[in-house]
Write a protein that holds these residues in place. Structure first.
Motif, PDB file in Angstrom:
ATOM      1  N   ARG A   3      30.916  -6.428  15.349  1.00 21.05           N
ATOM      2  CA  ARG A   3      31.796  -5.745  14.405  1.00 21.05           C
ATOM      3  C   ARG A   3      31.121  -4.473  13.896  1.00 21.05           C
ATOM      4  O   ARG A   3      29.937  -4.475  13.586  1.00 21.05           O
ATOM      5  CB  ARG A   3      32.040  -6.705  13.257  1.00 21.05           C
ATOM      6  N   PRO A   4      31.869  -3.369  13.773  1.00 24.92           N
ATOM      7  CA  PRO A   4      31.282  -2.159  13.187  1.00 24.92           C
ATOM      8  C   PRO A   4      31.008  -2.385  11.701  1.00 24.92           C
ATOM      9  O   PRO A   4      31.834  -2.959  10.995  1.00 24.92           O
ATOM     10  CB  PRO A   4      32.355  -1.085  13.403  1.00 24.92           C
ATOM     11  N   LEU A   5      29.858  -1.964  11.248  1.00 25.41           N
ATOM     12  CA  LEU A   5      29.460  -2.131   9.855  1.00 25.41           C
ATOM     13  C   LEU A   5      29.247  -0.767   9.212  1.00 25.41           C
ATOM     14  O   LEU A   5      28.933   0.208   9.902  1.00 25.41           O
ATOM     15  CB  LEU A   5      28.174  -2.953   9.767  1.00 25.41           C
ATOM     16  N   PRO A   6      29.412  -0.690   7.895  1.00 24.11           N
ATOM     17  CA  PRO A   6      29.198   0.598   7.219  1.00 24.11           C
ATOM     18  C   PRO A   6      27.740   1.036   7.312  1.00 24.11           C
ATOM     19  O   PRO A   6      26.831   0.202   7.343  1.00 24.11           O
ATOM     20  CB  PRO A   6      29.597   0.318   5.772  1.00 24.11           C
ATOM     21  N   ARG A   7      27.545   2.336   7.356  1.00 25.52           N
ATOM     22  CA  ARG A   7      26.203   2.918   7.346  1.00 25.52           C
ATOM     23  C   ARG A   7      26.068   3.816   6.132  1.00 25.52           C
ATOM     24  O   ARG A   7      26.879   4.712   5.924  1.00 25.52           O
ATOM     25  CB  ARG A   7      25.972   3.763   8.593  1.00 25.52           C
TER      26      ARG A   7
END
Length: 132
Positions: A3-7
């Motif tokens: 899953r894409p996660l915030p950076r």
């Protein structure tokens, strides 16, 4: 697929650090009082560098939302259907968040929500719950 996660960036790091403490923070200009919709290095109204991070009461209203029935990737399939909302917070900033149980009929434009936090792969991310 993961899953894409915030950076975090230099501008958003204080926001994500406060989420880890289950606090929701936002920026307000100390010079003109404008609330930033998106964290930045400068005030979007007067370009002052004098920005403060303040704690939110974590309440707002749904501006708009969508219910997702087709996952954008395999990593989201187990959560279908799910709702994503734009929430106008009482302090004047805006969040895009998932809504707990939001695929139910309880979610409507104008619904009052409370912001909580959910752990995703070790990162605390805000999510909303309908309070009415």
């Amino acid at each position: 697929m993961s899953r894409p996660l915030p950076r975090a960036t230099a501008e958003t790091a204080p926001f994500w650090e406060s989420c880890a403490e289950e606090k929701l923070r936002y920026q307000r200009c100390a010079r003109c009082g404008a609330v930033q919709l998106i964290p930045r290095a400068l005030c979007s109204e007067c370009q002052s560098l004098d920005l403060n991070w303040l704690d939110s009461d974590r309440r707002g209203s749904v501006l708009t939302f969508t219910i997702v029935y087709r996952a954008p990737s395999e990593s989201f399939r187990s959560e279908l259907p799910y709702a994503i909302a734009l929430v106008d917070m009482d302090e004047g900033f805006r969040l895009m968040v998932n809504v707990s149980g939001g695929a139910s009929a309880a979610l409507q434009i104008g619904s009052r929500v409370s912001i909580g936090f959910r752990q995703l792969d070790g990162i605390a991310v805000p999510h909303a719950e309908v309070v009415e």
